[in-house]
Motif scaffolding. Structure first.
Motif, mmCIF file in Angstrom:
data_model
loop_
_atom_site.group_PDB
_atom_site.id
_atom_site.type_symbol
_atom_site.label_atom_id
_atom_site.label_comp_id
_atom_site.label_asym_id
_atom_site.label_seq_id
_atom_site.Cartn_x
_atom_site.Cartn_y
_atom_site.Cartn_z
ATOM 1 N N ALA A 84 -45.888 -8.025 13.243
ATOM 2 C CA ALA A 84 -46.287 -9.190 14.039
ATOM 3 C C ALA A 84 -45.871 -8.979 15.488
ATOM 4 O O ALA A 84 -44.758 -8.495 15.761
ATOM 5 C CB ALA A 84 -45.643 -10.463 13.486
ATOM 6 N N TYR A 85 -46.766 -9.331 16.429
ATOM 7 C CA TYR A 85 -46.510 -9.157 17.855
ATOM 8 C C TYR A 85 -46.859 -10.450 18.595
ATOM 9 O O TYR A 85 -47.742 -11.203 18.175
ATOM 10 C CB TYR A 85 -47.352 -8.010 18.422
ATOM 11 N N GLY A 147 -51.533 -16.526 20.905
ATOM 12 C CA GLY A 147 -51.031 -15.241 21.390
ATOM 13 C C GLY A 147 -50.427 -14.314 20.370
ATOM 14 O O GLY A 147 -50.086 -13.175 20.707
ATOM 15 N N SER A 148 -50.279 -14.723 19.119
ATOM 16 C CA SER A 148 -49.678 -13.853 18.098
ATOM 17 C C SER A 148 -50.732 -12.938 17.487
ATOM 18 O O SER A 148 -51.900 -13.313 17.345
ATOM 19 C CB SER A 148 -49.025 -14.690 16.992
ATOM 20 N N ARG A 178 -42.674 -9.403 22.039
ATOM 21 C CA ARG A 178 -41.852 -9.672 20.868
ATOM 22 C C ARG A 178 -42.456 -8.964 19.660
ATOM 23 O O ARG A 178 -43.678 -8.847 19.535
ATOM 24 C CB ARG A 178 -41.767 -11.174 20.583
ATOM 25 N N LYS A 179 -41.622 -8.495 18.735
ATOM 26 C CA LYS A 179 -42.103 -7.739 17.578
ATOM 27 C C LYS A 179 -41.275 -8.070 16.351
ATOM 28 O O LYS A 179 -40.067 -8.286 16.432
ATOM 29 C CB LYS A 179 -42.016 -6.231 17.873
ATOM 30 N N ALA A 223 -43.996 -16.221 17.367
ATOM 31 C CA ALA A 223 -44.209 -17.078 18.525
ATOM 32 C C ALA A 223 -43.036 -18.040 18.714
ATOM 33 O O ALA A 223 -42.598 -18.285 19.843
ATOM 34 C CB ALA A 223 -45.513 -17.857 18.359
ATOM 35 N N LEU A 224 -42.525 -18.569 17.621
ATOM 36 C CA LEU A 224 -41.375 -19.472 17.699
ATOM 37 C C LEU A 224 -40.167 -18.755 18.276
ATOM 38 O O LEU A 224 -39.386 -19.336 19.036
ATOM 39 C CB LEU A 224 -41.058 -20.033 16.314
#
Length: 364
Positions: A84-85, A147-148, A178-179, A223-224
């Protein structure tokens, strides 16, 4: 009379017996009847001369062994990596679909904040055939409007290429991406529909509904994480302001900066609740109890409810500090206006005194 060494040993060790046992058993495989042969050799040594010999005894024991179910699942498919990005705050899904129409999988639900794209097959014999039955056969990409991006079964050397597909349709790109990583294991012989594990989930099979369910939770989670870090930054900023006030008794923040923090806090909370849909249950989970089980398990696994509660607590701390600083700025403005009024009154008095004195001089 001299004794032989053997007789001396017998004299001091009358009741000594040494037994050496070796056994050979043939290995058995589950779901087969096998023959077990046990061979035992016994070495006995006693004080009786008539028993100073080596006895060999062989026993053959044959029995049918019932099929024993293995303690581990069989027919395990290759693990499916899930990544997940989060590298932008908005994605134009319509433009993304228009540019990748052959790869688009139409949604069967009313959810419109994400799309699913399928690319080829990881099996050489299936490439180009378009026959992708299981989730482990193809590369899948779930893209969310906020955006994820969640990638299924994509190799490390292919990730950048898939991210660039989305980047061309994204806005608000972040400086730091973020990853998060996860794993899905397909086990057709699993005795239950799903089972959780450390950083992975085991399923009897993974289909498109499973990909959507897993992708929705991982997309919300990554995202959180971004929004939590944003709020942590604001908390740290207000902490520094409070420490400065503790030392100096005042603060130097401008009104514009404070309003920017107010807008940032409100927008973060609105994005988490509205864009992420953190409290909206997946449509697939509503329709099918199997996917509801996956959805609930992953939400607990990634602690979405607890993390939002922590975020909400931090936002309340920020809100309290903003209200406090706004009151200080308002008091400063009131004090400034009061001084302006005082100065104007004094100026008016001086002008009146001057005018009276000037008229007195003129009358003389």
């Amino acid at each position: 009379m001299l004794r032989s060494p053997v007789e001396m040993w017998r004299h001091h060790h009358h009741s000594t017996a040494i037994h050496l046992k070796t056994s050979n058993t043939s290995r058995f495989l589950p779901s087969q009847n096998v023959t077990i042969k046990i061979t035992r050799t016994i070495l006995s040594l006693s004080s009786d001369p008539n028993h100073n010999l080596i006895l060999s005894q062989s026993e053959s024991l044959q029995q049918s062994v019932r099929t024993i179910p293995p303690s581990f699942p069989v027919n395990i498919q290759p693990s499916i990596p899930v990544r997940a990005y989060f590298f932008s705050t908005s994605v134009d899904l319509r433009s993304l679909v228009d540019r990748n129409r052959p790869n688009f999988i139409p949604l069967a639900s009313r959810m419109t904040n994400y799309v699913v794209l399928r690319f080829g097959s990881t099996k050489p014999e299936a490439i180009g055939s378009g026959a992708c039955i299981s989730g482990s056969d193809c590369r899948y990409m779930v893209v969310f409007q906020y955006g994820s991006i969640v990638l299924f079964n994509v190799g490390d050397d292919e990730i950048d290429g898939y991210l660039k597909i989305v980047e061309r349709n994204a806005s608000g790109l972040l400086h730091e991406m973020r990853k998060d990583e996860y794993e899905v294991k397909e086990i057709p012989t699993l005795d239950t529909w799903m089972r959780g594990g450390l950083d992975h989930i085991m399923l009897q099979y993974l289909n498109i509904d499973g990909i959507r369910t897993i992708g929705s939770v991982l997309g919300q989670s990554i995202a959180l994480d971004y929004y939590v870090r944003q709020v942590d930054g604001m908390v740290g900023e207000f902490t520094d302001i409070n420490r400065g006030m503790e030392k100096t008794g005042t603060f130097t923040m401008k009104r514009k900066k404070l309003f920017q923090l107010v807008g940032k806090a409100n927008s973060n909370l609105a994005d988490v609740i509205l864009k992420l849909g953190l409290f909206e249950r997946s449509d697939i989970a509503w329709k099918d109890a199997k996917y509801a089980q996956i959805w609930e398990y992953l939400r607990d696994e990634f602690e979405l409810t607890q993390r939002f509660a922590s975020l909400d607590f931090k936002l309340k701390f920020v809100e309290h500090n903003i209200r406090f600083l706004q009151e200080i700025l308002q008091n400063r403005k009131s004090d400034f206006l009061e001084w302006v009024i005082i100065i104007l009154i004094c100026a008016e008095i001086l002008i009146s005194v001057y005018d009276i004195g000037h008229k007195s001089l003129m009358s003389l």
